[in-house]
Design an enzyme around this catalytic site. Sequence first.
Site, PDB file in Angstrom:
ATOM      1  N   LYS A  50       0.843  -1.195   0.000  1.00 50.01           N
ATOM      2  CA  LYS A  50       0.000   0.000   0.000  1.00 50.01           C
ATOM      3  C   LYS A  50       0.881   1.248   0.000  1.00 50.01           C
ATOM      4  CE  LYS A  50      -4.074  -1.971   2.236  1.00 50.01           C
ATOM      5  NZ  LYS A  50      -5.073  -1.728   1.172  1.00 50.01           N
ATOM      6  N   ARG A  64     -10.586 -11.510   0.098  1.00 48.78           N
ATOM      7  CA  ARG A  64     -11.475 -12.463  -0.570  1.00 48.78           C
ATOM      8  C   ARG A  64     -10.851 -13.849  -0.658  1.00 48.78           C
ATOM      9  NH1 ARG A  64     -11.674  -8.588  -5.662  1.00 48.78           N
ATOM     10  NH2 ARG A  64     -11.252  -7.136  -3.956  1.00 48.78           N
TER      11      ARG A  64
HETATM   12  N1  BES Z   1      -8.430  -4.025   3.443  1.00 51.00           N
HETATM   13  C1  BES Z   1      -8.521  -3.462   2.146  1.00 51.00           C
HETATM   14  C2  BES Z   1      -9.798  -2.648   1.927  1.00 51.00           C
HETATM   15  C3  BES Z   1      -9.983  -1.411   2.761  1.00 51.00           C
HETATM   16  C4  BES Z   1      -9.628  -0.171   2.274  1.00 51.00           C
HETATM   17  C5  BES Z   1     -10.578  -1.475   4.016  1.00 51.00           C
HETATM   18  C6  BES Z   1      -9.829   0.958   3.021  1.00 51.00           C
HETATM   19  C7  BES Z   1     -10.789  -0.327   4.770  1.00 51.00           C
HETATM   20  C8  BES Z   1     -10.414   0.897   4.260  1.00 51.00           C
HETATM   21  C9  BES Z   1      -8.496  -4.546   1.084  1.00 51.00           C
HETATM   22  O1  BES Z   1      -7.779  -5.685   1.390  1.00 51.00           O
HETATM   23  C10 BES Z   1      -7.890  -3.958  -0.144  1.00 51.00           C
HETATM   24  O2  BES Z   1      -6.758  -3.590  -0.077  1.00 51.00           O
HETATM   25  N2  BES Z   1      -8.664  -3.900  -1.226  1.00 51.00           N
HETATM   26  C11 BES Z   1      -8.227  -3.368  -2.451  1.00 51.00           C
HETATM   27  C12 BES Z   1      -8.681  -4.297  -3.541  1.00 51.00           C
HETATM   28  C13 BES Z   1      -8.092  -4.003  -4.881  1.00 51.00           C
HETATM   29  C14 BES Z   1      -6.606  -4.312  -4.897  1.00 51.00           C
HETATM   30  C15 BES Z   1      -8.794  -4.839  -5.912  1.00 51.00           C
HETATM   31  C16 BES Z   1      -8.841  -1.978  -2.625  1.00 51.00           C
HETATM   32  O3  BES Z   1      -9.996  -1.790  -2.221  1.00 51.00           O
HETATM   33  O4  BES Z   1      -8.146  -1.104  -3.098  1.00 51.00           O
HETATM   34 ZN    ZN Z   2      -5.714  -5.523   0.868  1.00 51.52          ZN
END
Ligand code: BES
Ligand code: ZN
Length: 533
Positions: free
Chosen positions: A312, A386
């Site tokens: 991230k 997921r």
């Molecule tokens: N844990 C995150 C989602 C999230 C984002 C939760 C902000 C709470 C606040 C999840 O694992 C994630 O990183 N999702 C990605 C998916 C993408 C790579 C398809 C996202 O939402 O950017």
């Molecule tokens: Zn994630």
Amino acid sequence: MIYSLQDINPKTYEGDMIFMYGDESAERVLPLGKREVELVKGKRSGERGVESGERRVENGERRAESGKDFVVAFDRLPSRLYFVSFDSERKGAEVQERLRLLAAEVLRLLERDGVREVALCGEGTLPEEVAAMVEGLTLADYSFDRYKSKECYHLERLAVSRVFFSEEELESQRRLWNRIYWCREWVNMPVADLNAERFAEELEAVAKDLEGVRCTVMDRKKIESLRMGGLLGVNRGSVDEPRFVVLEYDGCAGAESGEWRVESGEWRAESGERRAESGEWRVESGEGAPGERPIVLVGKGVMYDTGGLNIKPEDYMQEMKSDMAGAATMASVVFAAADNRLPVRVVALLPLTDNRPGGNAYAADDILTMYDGTTVEVVNTDAEGRLILADAIAYGVKNYNPRVIIDAATLTGAAVRAISTFGIAAMQTNAERELEMLKIVGEEVHERLVEFPMWREYDELIRSEYADLRNCGTTPQAGTITAGKFLAHFAKDVPFVHLDIAGVAYFTKAQGYYRAGASGYGTRLLYGFLQMQ
Ligand code: BES
Ligand code: ZN
Ligand code: ZN
């Protein structure tokens, strides 16, 4: 907070007091002096109140929408009166939410005044309105204190007028709030102090002291033998081991004969309370267990989400300790159901790991084989939730013959972008009825959900060239839905509800009656859903 029921006469009570006032017909008992009456009447009708006089009058923030909703603090040293005026003529759930919000305002005033013990009463007020007030005070009073050197303010004692509810009613609410408190505490804990192994130990310890709950903790070896490729894949870059925790509560077994009868193939309560005495029941997964087909709750337990090798960027990583909020919520729901002996059979499946880039971390292009044999092309290691949920959902389908599977997960940033921090993005397959029920409870407890479509066309977006599925869409469009679609694949024909709680599980800044941090959002919703069964 210690709660008690007491006989409180607002006219003569000498300690600090919160007085709820919703109905003008209750005027005869207002515990107010003449000037105070003028002030609150003026406020209710929107006029300027009489704010001068020999008493120092301080008013809480005025509400713009309604002249009837406000808090006034009367400083009548040595005691204080917190006067809560509210408009009782709106729809029940709406009034209750207004009261939770007003309760948070009152709590800030109590904190300002250093009041740690207070009595709560009112006239012409309904029990559910008083309950909402107590709930608001309770939720607003939580803060994550354990790392603070200085003692923090908390309301220590709340005496509630006996006229509103019974000891048992108050006690069962208190047990639920206690579980919400623990849910928030776990979510707020940094991963350094609460990794998968520690969290599993915590859950085991709670279950041990709780009659009727069985906790099974599976370690890496066991997870390997089950071939949970999603959970193992996400865990590969971590120095910490994964865990797969199963919590089972059966409030249907152990019912005395005569108390219950069978109705259209399902166990239904006739009257009274059902008891699940430990030792009297056993749940053998997949073996025609006693009681009814369970409700299976699946919770995302990513103890920390760095994104993995698709790390991230910048400050997007902060707050990702909350990525296990789904698991904390589902555990809390099962514990609350057991505390209050709800007559339901419920199982929580909690896959726990963190998501890190390590020497052997899983990478984009990897292909994982999930518990049910489905192969998944990893396109982005940050779409890890997921993957671990897929194993848990498939495990539920295979071993529990569930009535419905419901998952809660901080799954997508797209859910936050779509509806912000004001509700849950929900989806269903074969579970129209269950989602309708959740929507109704959601409005009641103000943990609302909005349904997203699961149109066939979205299936295309997660189809892979090289495997059965890909772990994120070909485009970033409809990111919340493609995530839901991915999960629904593993539920097969079992009624399935997906709750994306990314926007509500953790607030960056205080919101309503929540301070910044974990909210426990979803616990009251799912507990209410279980109560409806
Ligand atoms: N844990 C995150 C989602 C999230 C984002 C939760 C902000 C709470 C606040 C999840 O694992 C994630 O990183 N999702 C990605 C998916 C993408 C790579 C398809 C996202 O939402 O950017
Ligand atoms: Zn994630
Ligand atoms: Zn995540």
